[in-house]
Motif scaffolding. Sequence first.
Motif, PDB file in Angstrom:
ATOM      1  N   ASN A 161       0.814  -1.239   0.000  1.00  0.00           N
ATOM      2  CA  ASN A 161       0.000   0.000   0.000  1.00  0.00           C
ATOM      3  C   ASN A 161       0.841   1.280   0.000  1.00  0.00           C
ATOM      4  N   ARG A 162       2.036   1.190  -0.576  1.00  0.00           N
ATOM      5  CA  ARG A 162       2.942   2.354  -0.663  1.00  0.00           C
ATOM      6  C   ARG A 162       3.085   3.045   0.692  1.00  0.00           C
ATOM      7  N   ASN A 163       3.257   2.246   1.706  1.00  0.00           N
ATOM      8  CA  ASN A 163       3.369   2.732   3.081  1.00  0.00           C
ATOM      9  C   ASN A 163       4.805   3.203   3.345  1.00  0.00           C
ATOM     10  N   ILE A 164       5.008   4.508   3.330  1.00  0.00           N
ATOM     11  CA  ILE A 164       6.340   5.066   3.484  1.00  0.00           C
ATOM     12  C   ILE A 164       6.913   4.774   4.867  1.00  0.00           C
ATOM     13  N   ASP A 165       6.087   4.844   5.889  1.00  0.00           N
ATOM     14  CA  ASP A 165       6.559   4.558   7.246  1.00  0.00           C
ATOM     15  C   ASP A 165       7.064   3.122   7.363  1.00  0.00           C
ATOM     16  N   GLU A 166       6.344   2.189   6.737  1.00  0.00           N
ATOM     17  CA  GLU A 166       6.769   0.785   6.767  1.00  0.00           C
ATOM     18  C   GLU A 166       8.068   0.599   5.991  1.00  0.00           C
ATOM     19  N   PHE A 167       8.184   1.309   4.861  1.00  0.00           N
ATOM     20  CA  PHE A 167       9.406   1.242   4.060  1.00  0.00           C
ATOM     21  C   PHE A 167      10.594   1.708   4.902  1.00  0.00           C
ATOM     22  N   VAL A 168      10.424   2.836   5.590  1.00  0.00           N
ATOM     23  CA  VAL A 168      11.489   3.374   6.446  1.00  0.00           C
ATOM     24  C   VAL A 168      11.841   2.376   7.549  1.00  0.00           C
ATOM     25  N   TYR A 169      10.832   1.752   8.134  1.00  0.00           N
ATOM     26  CA  TYR A 169      11.066   0.788   9.216  1.00  0.00           C
ATOM     27  C   TYR A 169      11.884  -0.411   8.733  1.00  0.00           C
ATOM     28  N   ARG A 170      11.481  -0.990   7.601  1.00  0.00           N
ATOM     29  CA  ARG A 170      12.181  -2.176   7.084  1.00  0.00           C
ATOM     30  C   ARG A 170      13.604  -1.829   6.649  1.00  0.00           C
ATOM     31  N   LEU A 171      13.757  -0.680   6.027  1.00  0.00           N
ATOM     32  CA  LEU A 171      15.094  -0.257   5.623  1.00  0.00           C
ATOM     33  C   LEU A 171      15.963   0.006   6.854  1.00  0.00           C
ATOM     34  N   SER A 172      15.376   0.580   7.872  1.00  0.00           N
ATOM     35  CA  SER A 172      16.106   0.816   9.123  1.00  0.00           C
ATOM     36  C   SER A 172      16.569  -0.495   9.758  1.00  0.00           C
ATOM     37  N   CYS A 173      15.701  -1.509   9.697  1.00  0.00           N
ATOM     38  CA  CYS A 173      16.071  -2.824  10.241  1.00  0.00           C
ATOM     39  C   CYS A 173      17.335  -3.364   9.572  1.00  0.00           C
ATOM     40  N   LEU A 174      17.406  -3.208   8.267  1.00  0.00           N
ATOM     41  CA  LEU A 174      18.577  -3.694   7.534  1.00  0.00           C
ATOM     42  C   LEU A 174      19.809  -2.846   7.829  1.00  0.00           C
ATOM     43  N   ILE A 175      19.617  -1.548   7.936  1.00  0.00           N
ATOM     44  CA  ILE A 175      20.739  -0.655   8.225  1.00  0.00           C
ATOM     45  C   ILE A 175      21.333  -0.969   9.592  1.00  0.00           C
ATOM     46  N   GLU A 176      20.502  -1.253  10.568  1.00  0.00           N
ATOM     47  CA  GLU A 176      20.951  -1.464  11.936  1.00  0.00           C
ATOM     48  C   GLU A 176      21.491  -2.873  12.191  1.00  0.00           C
ATOM     49  N   ASN A 177      21.187  -3.801  11.283  1.00  0.00           N
ATOM     50  CA  ASN A 177      21.464  -5.213  11.577  1.00  0.00           C
ATOM     51  C   ASN A 177      22.265  -5.844  10.433  1.00  0.00           C
TER      52      ASN A 177
END
Length: 375
Positions: free
Chosen positions: A323-339
């Motif tokens: 659903n083009r959810n920008i907040d979810e996109f940021v969250y998932r990308l953050s997960c990869l950046i941090e881990n």
Amino acid sequence: MKILYVYKALAIWGGIERVLIDKINYLANFGYSVYVITADQGEHIIPYHLDNRVNYEDLKIMSHKQYEYPLIRRILEKIHLSILFKKRLKQRINSINPDIIICVTEYYVDVILGITKGKIPVIAENHSNYKYTKHLNKQNPIKLILRKRYMHSLKKASVIVSLTQKDTMDWKKKYGHVVTIPNVVHLNPNANTSSYENHRVIFVGRLAAQKGWKDLIKIWKIIHRKYQDWELDYYGDGEDKNDFLSIINKYQDHIGIVYHEPVHDIFSKYCESSIFIMTSVYEPFGLVLPEAMSCGLPVVAFDCNYGPREIITNGTNGFLIYNRNIDEFVYRLSCLIENEPLRKQLGQNAITSSQQFSKDIVMSKWIDLFNELAN
């Protein structure tokens, strides 16, 4: 077996051109007699290597020249060039006498079917998808007429080839003769893969509305505030380039996006990165996804129609964002950046899953289709 491809021109460094030439070269190397006819090549140099066993000819129609004239003359010139194209194409088809004809551009299907009259199997390759092919150019009456004519002519084609299973299901609501064959993808030619240590995210795509670059900027503004030591590298060109550059130049010190012109060795850039992202509004396939995955990159992409969902297994080799959810996109990308271990786990899975789009696997589907039609 003689296979004839018909296309407008092999003149740009584009995805369709690269995939088409890859398939043609594979078939020529496999022992097929392959013929390629273009209408409007002119003096343009073919951008990718074409095997010297391929029989290539340009009909020198030069359709773009019609736009040099005022409206009435342009219409007359268009009619003249259409007649000339049909005449020259008919002569070449009769001379070659192919076993199968593949039309790679939508505007020629009805012409080819009018020439062959059912005596030669005709395959219509669709490099868009059903929903966008059906509704494109509704605001332009002339293009809408041409679009309806194309959609009608497809009913007489032997087979429509779609790039994804979901798109095939849409086509089959109106057309029964549809098969799914994904694009041949250039996979990582080197032993090198991502180390997952570089604080770099990569985006590769045309600068156009379809690629959702405005949402990309929104996403990265949020990411850059949280992770200022991470950089987003954008490789691409397109009609929106100036608009894109004006925005990132305005916020240069606060956005963390670095623009790059397209490069020939994009695989080395994938390997220098740690994550790949895609923000497309629609994507008939998405060649860059399995390309990046073959270099070990986990991917994050919007679940647009239709390519990403048939390439990405959510949570296994990357993340699909609904659903083009920008907040979810940021969250998932953050997960990869941090881990970093998560990046590596999903990236290694990505290497394995990308192999389903290798030349041998994809071209075996084409050869099966040719044998079915020939029999």
